[in-house]
Design a protein around this motif. Structure first.
Motif, PDB file in Angstrom:
ATOM      1  N   ASP A 217      -9.844  19.926 -24.877  1.00 28.75           N
ATOM      2  CA  ASP A 217     -11.413  19.860 -24.588  1.00 28.75           C
ATOM      3  C   ASP A 217     -12.013  21.065 -24.645  1.00 28.75           C
ATOM      4  O   ASP A 217     -13.360  21.055 -24.628  1.00 28.75           O
ATOM      5  N   SER A 218     -11.391  22.168 -24.827  1.00 28.81           N
ATOM      6  CA  SER A 218     -12.090  23.633 -24.829  1.00 28.81           C
ATOM      7  C   SER A 218     -11.449  24.325 -25.826  1.00 28.81           C
ATOM      8  O   SER A 218     -10.392  24.257 -26.366  1.00 28.81           O
ATOM      9  N   GLY A 219     -11.826  25.723 -25.615  1.00 26.52           N
ATOM     10  CA  GLY A 219     -11.278  26.804 -26.689  1.00 26.52           C
ATOM     11  C   GLY A 219     -10.129  27.179 -26.515  1.00 26.52           C
ATOM     12  O   GLY A 219      -9.569  27.627 -27.473  1.00 26.52           O
ATOM     13  N   ASN A 220      -9.611  27.032 -25.286  1.00 19.14           N
ATOM     14  CA  ASN A 220      -8.306  27.643 -25.078  1.00 19.14           C
ATOM     15  C   ASN A 220      -7.171  26.214 -25.849  1.00 19.14           C
ATOM     16  O   ASN A 220      -5.908  26.461 -25.743  1.00 19.14           O
ATOM     17  N   ASN A 236     -15.801  13.670 -23.954  1.00 15.05           N
ATOM     18  CA  ASN A 236     -16.371  14.056 -22.953  1.00 15.05           C
ATOM     19  C   ASN A 236     -16.400  15.720 -22.735  1.00 15.05           C
ATOM     20  O   ASN A 236     -16.927  16.184 -21.860  1.00 15.05           O
ATOM     21  N   SER A 237     -15.832  16.256 -23.691  1.00 13.64           N
ATOM     22  CA  SER A 237     -15.853  17.845 -23.726  1.00 13.64           C
ATOM     23  C   SER A 237     -17.152  18.300 -23.753  1.00 13.64           C
ATOM     24  O   SER A 237     -18.226  17.803 -24.420  1.00 13.64           O
ATOM     25  N   THR A 238     -17.565  19.425 -23.170  1.00 13.26           N
ATOM     26  CA  THR A 238     -18.766  20.022 -23.331  1.00 13.26           C
ATOM     27  C   THR A 238     -18.984  21.216 -24.235  1.00 13.26           C
ATOM     28  O   THR A 238     -19.846  21.831 -24.331  1.00 13.26           O
ATOM     29  N   ASP A 239     -17.807  21.426 -25.174  1.00 13.18           N
ATOM     30  CA  ASP A 239     -17.629  22.612 -26.050  1.00 13.18           C
ATOM     31  C   ASP A 239     -18.149  21.988 -27.296  1.00 13.18           C
ATOM     32  O   ASP A 239     -17.008  21.430 -27.995  1.00 13.18           O
ATOM     33  N   ASN A 240     -19.328  22.051 -27.847  1.00 17.08           N
ATOM     34  CA  ASN A 240     -19.998  21.687 -29.152  1.00 17.08           C
ATOM     35  C   ASN A 240     -19.100  22.477 -30.260  1.00 17.08           C
ATOM     36  O   ASN A 240     -19.035  21.655 -31.124  1.00 17.08           O
ATOM     37  N   GLU A 241     -18.757  23.516 -30.117  1.00 14.02           N
ATOM     38  CA  GLU A 241     -17.924  24.178 -31.213  1.00 14.02           C
ATOM     39  C   GLU A 241     -16.786  23.460 -31.401  1.00 14.02           C
ATOM     40  O   GLU A 241     -16.438  23.527 -32.529  1.00 14.02           O
ATOM     41  N   MET A 242     -16.032  23.243 -30.413  1.00 12.27           N
ATOM     42  CA  MET A 242     -14.607  22.415 -30.564  1.00 12.27           C
ATOM     43  C   MET A 242     -14.952  21.095 -31.287  1.00 12.27           C
ATOM     44  O   MET A 242     -14.278  20.835 -32.093  1.00 12.27           O
TER      45      MET A 242
END
Length: 267
Positions: A217-220, A236-242
């Protein structure tokens, strides 16, 4: 032939705000995983930045019943394997693979002090550290300039690499309890991290990365998802780049995982 399904933990395999209304979807996911395990020889693993004790507490809090075969904790610097009695045991073989050099808090402190003096910033510990650590977690407050943050943190990585230590960083996730406008900064032995854990499992089961299903869900999660054949970022991720870089699940949380696992297995 085994098949491998991998999960980031916080806000992927585990929903922080799990309520009674989520339990039916969770039970459906767990039923699918049990079916996949028995019918398709699926191996499941959690790849997490959290410490093992925290993962166990969260699984109990969410009333999870299914137990993944492997839990890589402490930013995948430790591995716990499920035994025949249904208990988790720390893997000594993985400890050996991770710790080629001595990893100490004193050296981490030395690296941090040098970094803080040079850039006039501070790293704040995220928790009280234990005696047997393979992960030291800090917060770094953004300087308000993404390029400057990247420059500083990459230099910190180089300082740590000189001692065969690794620094992993990513933007914080407030939904997982992190502060806003900051970075998670993690110190581990050189041989750790989610990609290292994936390599370890692929070698263990003699599998090809192209056949692996994984969620994050995130950059890591970016490095490990980029390596496998079937990567997904949670809706549900809030990371639009991912979300722009990877396929996105059709649903949130447990329903989203269940849906993609069934499609992966042709169900």
């Amino acid at each position: 032939m085994h098949q491998l399904i991998l999960f980031d933990f916080d806000e992927t395999y585990y929903k922080h705000e799990t309520t009674k209304a989520d339990i039916p979807a969770l039970r459906e996911l767990e039923a699918t995983l049990k079916w996949a395990e028995s019918k398709h020889e699926v191996i499941t693993a959690v790849l997490s930045g959290s410490i093992f004790e925290s993962i166990m507490e969260k699984m109990e809090h969410a009333e999870m019943e299914y137990k993944p075969h492997f839990i890589f904790s402490d930013l995948c610097s430790k591995l716990f394997e499920l035994d025949d009695e249904g208990d988790y045991q720390r893997s000594k073989d993985y400890d050996t693979a991770v710790s080629e050099t001595t990893f100490t808090k004193a050296k981490v402190d030395e690296i941090i002090k040098s970094f803080e003096r040079e850039y006039h910033v501070e790293l704040h510990p995220q928790r009280a550290f234990r005696d047997d650590e393979t992960l030291y977690e800090y917060y770094y407050d953004s300087q308000g300039d993404t390029e400057k943050d990247e420059q500083y943190l990459k230099d910190l990585q180089e300082k740590a690499a000189a001692y065969d230590y690794a620094v992993h960083y990513n933007k914080t996730n407030p939904k997982a309890g992190d502060p806003e406008n900051a970075y998670d900064v993690h110190f581990t032995p050189k041989n750790a991290g989610k990609l290292f854990a994936v390599h370890y499992l692929l070698e263990m089961y003699d599998l090809d990365s192209e056949s692996v299903l994984g969620f994050g869900d995130s950059g890591n999660d970016e490095i490990y998802l980029s390596y496998i054949g079937h990567p997904f970022v949670m809706r549900n991720s809030t990371d639009n780049e991912m979300k722009a870089k990877f396929p996105v699940t059709r649903f949130d949380y447990y329903k989203g995982l269940n849906d993609e696992i069934k499609r992966f297995l042709g169900q």
